[in-house]
Write an enzyme that holds these catalytic residues in place. Structure first.
Site, PDB file in Angstrom:
ATOM      1  CG  ASP A  97      -2.187   0.821   0.979  1.00  0.00           C
ATOM      2  OD1 ASP A  97      -3.269   0.223   0.826  1.00  0.00           O
ATOM      3  OD2 ASP A  97      -2.096   2.081   0.912  1.00  0.00           O
TER       4      ASP A  97
ATOM      5  CE  LYS B 289      -5.765   1.156   4.804  1.00  0.00           C
ATOM      6  NZ  LYS B 289      -6.505   1.440   3.577  1.00  0.00           N
TER       7      LYS B 289
ATOM      8  CB  THR C 252     -15.524  -2.575  -9.134  1.00  0.00           C
ATOM      9  OG1 THR C 252     -15.726  -3.559  -8.119  1.00  0.00           O
ATOM     10  CG2 THR C 252     -16.724  -2.516 -10.063  1.00  0.00           C
TER      11      THR C 252
ATOM     12  NE  ARG D 190     -22.654 -10.805   2.177  1.00  0.00           N
ATOM     13  CZ  ARG D 190     -23.282 -11.687   2.949  1.00  0.00           C
ATOM     14  NH1 ARG D 190     -24.545 -11.517   3.244  1.00  0.00           N
ATOM     15  NH2 ARG D 190     -22.656 -12.738   3.458  1.00  0.00           N
ATOM     16  CD  GLU D 191     -17.209  -2.018   3.112  1.00  0.00           C
ATOM     17  OE1 GLU D 191     -17.578  -1.329   4.071  1.00  0.00           O
ATOM     18  OE2 GLU D 191     -16.698  -1.539   2.088  1.00  0.00           O
TER      19      GLU D 191
ATOM     20  N   GLY E  54     -26.655   2.406   0.560  1.00  0.00           N
ATOM     21  CA  GLY E  54     -25.486   3.286   0.560  1.00  0.00           C
ATOM     22  C   GLY E  54     -24.243   2.429   0.471  1.00  0.00           C
TER      23      GLY E  54
ATOM     24  CB  CYS F 263     -20.052  -1.476  -3.707  1.00  0.00           C
ATOM     25  SG  CYS F 263     -18.389  -1.992  -3.285  1.00  0.00           S
TER      26      CYS F 263
HETATM   27  P1  NAD Z   1     -10.345   1.187  -0.189  1.00  0.00           P
HETATM   28  O1  NAD Z   1     -10.527   2.606  -0.503  1.00  0.00           O
HETATM   29  O2  NAD Z   1     -10.812   0.650   1.125  1.00  0.00           O
HETATM   30  O3  NAD Z   1      -8.794   0.809  -0.296  1.00  0.00           O
HETATM   31  C1  NAD Z   1      -7.976   1.152  -1.361  1.00  0.00           C
HETATM   32  C2  NAD Z   1      -6.525   1.045  -0.876  1.00  0.00           C
HETATM   33  O4  NAD Z   1      -5.659   1.223  -1.998  1.00  0.00           O
HETATM   34  C3  NAD Z   1      -6.133   2.117   0.139  1.00  0.00           C
HETATM   35  O5  NAD Z   1      -5.533   1.506   1.275  1.00  0.00           O
HETATM   36  C4  NAD Z   1      -5.132   3.005  -0.602  1.00  0.00           C
HETATM   37  O6  NAD Z   1      -4.140   3.561   0.225  1.00  0.00           O
HETATM   38  C5  NAD Z   1      -4.539   1.991  -1.567  1.00  0.00           C
HETATM   39  N1  NAD Z   1      -3.881   2.589  -2.736  1.00  0.00           N
HETATM   40  C6  NAD Z   1      -4.272   3.641  -3.495  1.00  0.00           C
HETATM   41  N2  NAD Z   1      -3.385   3.873  -4.482  1.00  0.00           N
HETATM   42  C7  NAD Z   1      -2.408   2.940  -4.355  1.00  0.00           C
HETATM   43  C8  NAD Z   1      -1.238   2.637  -5.081  1.00  0.00           C
HETATM   44  N3  NAD Z   1      -0.876   3.357  -6.143  1.00  0.00           N
HETATM   45  N4  NAD Z   1      -0.468   1.622  -4.672  1.00  0.00           N
HETATM   46  C9  NAD Z   1      -0.813   0.875  -3.592  1.00  0.00           C
HETATM   47  N5  NAD Z   1      -1.916   1.105  -2.868  1.00  0.00           N
HETATM   48  C10 NAD Z   1      -2.717   2.120  -3.244  1.00  0.00           C
HETATM   49  O7  NAD Z   1     -11.007   0.376  -1.375  1.00  0.00           O
HETATM   50  P2  NAD Z   1     -11.927  -0.939  -1.312  1.00  0.00           P
HETATM   51  O8  NAD Z   1     -13.216  -0.631  -0.675  1.00  0.00           O
HETATM   52  O9  NAD Z   1     -11.099  -2.080  -0.800  1.00  0.00           O
HETATM   53  O10 NAD Z   1     -12.197  -1.163  -2.871  1.00  0.00           O
HETATM   54  C11 NAD Z   1     -11.190  -1.578  -3.745  1.00  0.00           C
HETATM   55  C12 NAD Z   1     -11.832  -1.994  -5.044  1.00  0.00           C
HETATM   56  O11 NAD Z   1     -12.645  -3.158  -4.841  1.00  0.00           O
HETATM   57  C13 NAD Z   1     -12.760  -0.941  -5.654  1.00  0.00           C
HETATM   58  O12 NAD Z   1     -12.654  -0.986  -7.047  1.00  0.00           O
HETATM   59  C14 NAD Z   1     -14.126  -1.387  -5.216  1.00  0.00           C
HETATM   60  O13 NAD Z   1     -15.140  -0.979  -6.091  1.00  0.00           O
HETATM   61  C15 NAD Z   1     -13.986  -2.892  -5.257  1.00  0.00           C
HETATM   62  N6  NAD Z   1     -14.890  -3.607  -4.346  1.00  0.00           N
HETATM   63  C16 NAD Z   1     -15.088  -3.131  -3.076  1.00  0.00           C
HETATM   64  C17 NAD Z   1     -15.924  -3.844  -2.207  1.00  0.00           C
HETATM   65  C18 NAD Z   1     -16.173  -3.357  -0.804  1.00  0.00           C
HETATM   66  O14 NAD Z   1     -17.039  -3.912  -0.144  1.00  0.00           O
HETATM   67  N7  NAD Z   1     -15.467  -2.362  -0.313  1.00  0.00           N
HETATM   68  C19 NAD Z   1     -16.516  -5.038  -2.633  1.00  0.00           C
HETATM   69  C20 NAD Z   1     -16.274  -5.490  -3.929  1.00  0.00           C
HETATM   70  C21 NAD Z   1     -15.449  -4.762  -4.781  1.00  0.00           C
HETATM   71  C1  UDX Z   2     -22.368  -4.870  -1.764  1.00  0.00           C
HETATM   72  C2  UDX Z   2     -22.648  -6.216  -2.435  1.00  0.00           C
HETATM   73  O1  UDX Z   2     -23.635  -6.927  -1.666  1.00  0.00           O
HETATM   74  C3  UDX Z   2     -21.371  -7.033  -2.537  1.00  0.00           C
HETATM   75  O2  UDX Z   2     -21.630  -8.251  -3.240  1.00  0.00           O
HETATM   76  C4  UDX Z   2     -20.342  -6.203  -3.297  1.00  0.00           C
HETATM   77  O3  UDX Z   2     -19.129  -6.929  -3.377  1.00  0.00           O
HETATM   78  C5  UDX Z   2     -20.118  -4.871  -2.622  1.00  0.00           C
HETATM   79  O4  UDX Z   2     -21.371  -4.176  -2.492  1.00  0.00           O
HETATM   80  P1  UDX Z   2     -21.962  -4.040   0.737  1.00  0.00           P
HETATM   81  O5  UDX Z   2     -22.054  -2.679   0.149  1.00  0.00           O
HETATM   82  O6  UDX Z   2     -20.838  -4.368   1.638  1.00  0.00           O
HETATM   83  O7  UDX Z   2     -21.926  -5.136  -0.433  1.00  0.00           O
HETATM   84  O8  UDX Z   2     -23.286  -4.301   1.581  1.00  0.00           O
HETATM   85  P2  UDX Z   2     -24.754  -4.888   1.283  1.00  0.00           P
HETATM   86  O9  UDX Z   2     -25.059  -5.868   2.333  1.00  0.00           O
HETATM   87  O10 UDX Z   2     -24.923  -5.324  -0.107  1.00  0.00           O
HETATM   88  O11 UDX Z   2     -25.657  -3.597   1.535  1.00  0.00           O
HETATM   89  C6  UDX Z   2     -25.575  -2.469   0.691  1.00  0.00           C
HETATM   90  C7  UDX Z   2     -26.597  -1.441   1.116  1.00  0.00           C
HETATM   91  O12 UDX Z   2     -27.918  -1.891   0.868  1.00  0.00           O
HETATM   92  C8  UDX Z   2     -26.541  -1.097   2.608  1.00  0.00           C
HETATM   93  O13 UDX Z   2     -26.724   0.288   2.771  1.00  0.00           O
HETATM   94  C9  UDX Z   2     -27.705  -1.863   3.186  1.00  0.00           C
HETATM   95  O14 UDX Z   2     -28.213  -1.293   4.353  1.00  0.00           O
HETATM   96  C10 UDX Z   2     -28.707  -1.794   2.046  1.00  0.00           C
HETATM   97  N1  UDX Z   2     -29.697  -2.889   2.041  1.00  0.00           N
HETATM   98  C11 UDX Z   2     -29.290  -4.183   1.860  1.00  0.00           C
HETATM   99  C12 UDX Z   2     -31.049  -2.598   2.170  1.00  0.00           C
HETATM  100  O15 UDX Z   2     -31.435  -1.434   2.319  1.00  0.00           O
HETATM  101  N2  UDX Z   2     -31.958  -3.628   2.107  1.00  0.00           N
HETATM  102  C13 UDX Z   2     -31.587  -4.921   1.933  1.00  0.00           C
HETATM  103  O16 UDX Z   2     -32.471  -5.780   1.880  1.00  0.00           O
HETATM  104  C14 UDX Z   2     -30.207  -5.210   1.806  1.00  0.00           C
END
Ligand code: NAD
Ligand code: UDX
Length: 462
Positions: free
Chosen positions: A30, A35, A122, A174-175, A289, A292
């Site tokens: 990173d 971090k 993504t 999913r988070e 919200g 993603c």
């Molecule tokens: P995030 O913002 O939590 O983390 C991104 C990380 O990348 C940060 O720690 C940042 O410091 C680091 N970074 C930025 N530029 C960099 C570089 N040049 N070299 C090394 N590190 C660098 O992002 P996230 O939520 O983990 O999402 C990452 C990707 O995965 C996005 O494209 C997102 O759409 C996708 N995604 C996220 C989720 C989710 O639930 N958060 C789920 C599925 C897919």
């Molecule tokens: C989502 C996708 O589920 C996951 O597959 C993808 O990789 C990232 O985006 P996440 O955003 O972590 O995951 O949470 P999720 O459980 O999908 O909820 C997204 C939002 O929808 C939240 O704000 C949640 O409160 C809302 N939600 C979910 C509703 O309002 N109603 C529902 O029935 C389910």
């Protein structure tokens, strides 16, 4: 296998930790030095159930390292994951600058051996070829030969020097349940036209697939879907767009229920029993919200626009969601009339439970709207109240416990469906309020119990 994960956010860190936990040799990179120091000390920079524990055990087993050294990471990994953020630009497009920086950096440091470069971020449809091009640009930059006086820069032949394939491997975790989801995926999608790269990716995921069987021999095998790159990229956008639309659909039904006197929780149960519909993602409330859904739906609408197609259904899903974020405010106005001078207590701040993520959280919009209307806003959140995150919030007093939150409130709004909120002593909280009113923005609480505790209860669509 030797793996390098670049970007240690919610996706990169969980991916790196879980791959190390099943025995791969993982280096996570990173740019954020603070971090990286935290992770080197065995601490997770994010709250994600179960993550810190397996992070520490994988480090102790010698399978997991953290660094800011991209060159070292690229040299280490046979498989290089790009897992940096792709946030939305103000136009709604995906901001791919971090992916570009990493792809270029990989190119600069490619060291000769065959590599699989994996798009875990993504990324817009078509990014597979684009990443390949940027990596080759990076290779070419490294190979720029000194320019003779007055001459034109020349490159050697990057295609020959750089032996790699790009794979799209979208992430569906999913988070709040990211570790569980990584070990129990519904499917693994691999987009590539390279049999060699696909074979390596399948080998990489085999221990995760086998782990599930070891835990539950009756478990269904994890489907591994191999597609072309663009289709894999589209699977990610289409999945999130579908889920977001499903929530907007039930929210629309909830709004109609409110008007005709039906109960959306019973309606959702009734329609969800149809196996073609399914019962998941039918929880009406304050809207979707998070990091993603909002950005991915906008990015897909934008891509469609770019190719001359208006994605009307997706635009409607966004409109319904935007309107839904007003719904708790409207209900507050319905019961309190004037909000100026009133105190509103929010139960929950994060966009969903079991995460510390505030990106695009509905609570932020509600705080802004209540401030604009002259109300005082207080909040309690099981994670935010205890962490440094509370210092970054404006327009809201963050309380350290739910009972303090109730003090002198004219109404409470449940914004996030944290499990703990089911177990609060609402009778005691009601005693401390100016008026015991609660808007249940997630239809999450026991309505009858709250009424017995003396509350005026308003849900969404019931
Ligand atoms: P995030 O913002 O939590 O983390 C991104 C990380 O990348 C940060 O720690 C940042 O410091 C680091 N970074 C930025 N530029 C960099 C570089 N040049 N070299 C090394 N590190 C660098 O992002 P996230 O939520 O983990 O999402 C990452 C990707 O995965 C996005 O494209 C997102 O759409 C996708 N995604 C996220 C989720 C989710 O639930 N958060 C789920 C599925 C897919
Ligand atoms: C989502 C996708 O589920 C996951 O597959 C993808 O990789 C990232 O985006 P996440 O955003 O972590 O995951 O949470 P999720 O459980 O999908 O909820 C997204 C939002 O929808 C939240 O704000 C949640 O409160 C809302 N939600 C979910 C509703 O309002 N109603 C529902 O029935 C389910």
């Amino acid at each position: 296998m030797r793996v390098c994960v670049i970007g240690t956010g919610y996706v990169g860190l969980v991916t790196g930790v879980c791959l190390a936990n099943v025995g791969h040799d993982v280096v996570c990179i990173d740019v954020n030095e603070e971090k990286v120091k935290l992770m080197q000390a065995g601490q997770s920079p994010i709250f994600e159930p179960g993550l810190a524990e397996i992070m520490q055990s994988s480090m102790a087993a010698g399978h997991l390292q953290f660094s800011t050294d991209l060159k070292g990471g690229v040299e280490h990994g046979d498989i290089l994951f790009i897992a940096v953020g792709t946030p939305a630009l103000p136009t709604g497009e995906s901001d791919t600058r971090y992916v570009e920086a990493v792809a270029r950096g990989i190119g600069t440091h490619l060291n000769g051996g065959y590599k699989v470069i994996v798009n875990k971020s993504t990324v817009p449809i078509g990014s597979g070829d684009w990443v390949r091009m940027i990596v080759l640009d990076g290779v070419a930059e490294r190979q720029l030969v000194p320019v003779p006086a007055g001459g034109i820069p020349e490159t050697t032949h990057p295609e020959v020097a750089a032996d790699f394939d790009v794979v799209s491997n979208p992430e569906f975790l999913r988070e709040g349940s990211a570790v569980y989801d990584t070990f129990n995926p519904d499917r693994i999608v691999l987009g590539s036209n390279s049999p060699r790269a696909i074979a390596m990716m399948k080998e990489l995921y085999t221990p995760i697939i086998e782990r599930r069987f070891a835990e539950d021999p009756s478990a269904e095998p994890v489907p591994v879907l191999v597609t072309d790159i663009s289709s894999a990229e589209m699977v990610k956008y289409a999945s999130n767009a579908f889920l977001a639309t499903k929530i907007s659909f039930i929210n629309e039904v909830a709004n109609i229920c409110d008007r005709v006197g039906a109960d959306v929780t019973q309606v959702a149960q009734g329609i969800g029993l149809d196996s073609r519909i399914g019962k998941k993602f039918l929880q009406a409330g304050i809207g979707w919200g998070g990091s993603c859904f909002p950005k991915d739906v906008s990015a897909l609408i934008h891509t469609a626009d770019d190719y001359g197609y208006e994605a009307q259904l997706l635009k409607a899903a966004v409109e319904v969601n935007d309107r839904q974020r007003q719904i708790t405010l409207e209900k507050l106005q319905q019961v309190l009339k004037i909000l100026k001078g009133k105190t509103v207590g929010l139960l929950g701040l994060t966009f969903k439970p079991d995460t510390d993520d505030m990106r695009d959280a509905p609570a932020l919009i509600l705080i802004e709207q209540l401030n604009r209307l002259g109300a005082k806003v207080k909040a309690y959140d099981p994670i935010v109240s205890q962490s440094g995150l509370r210092h970054g919030l404006t327009g809201v007093i963050v309380e350290t416990d739910a009972t303090l939150l109730a003090d002198h409130c004219d109404a409470l709004v449940l914004v996030t469906d944290w499990q703990q909120f089911k177990e609060l002593d609402y009778a005691a909280m009601g005693q401390r309020m100016n008026s015991p009113i609660i808007i249940d923005g997630r239809n999450f609480l026991d309505r009858e119990a709250l009424v017995r505790a003396g509350f005026q209860y308003l849900g969404i669509g019931r």
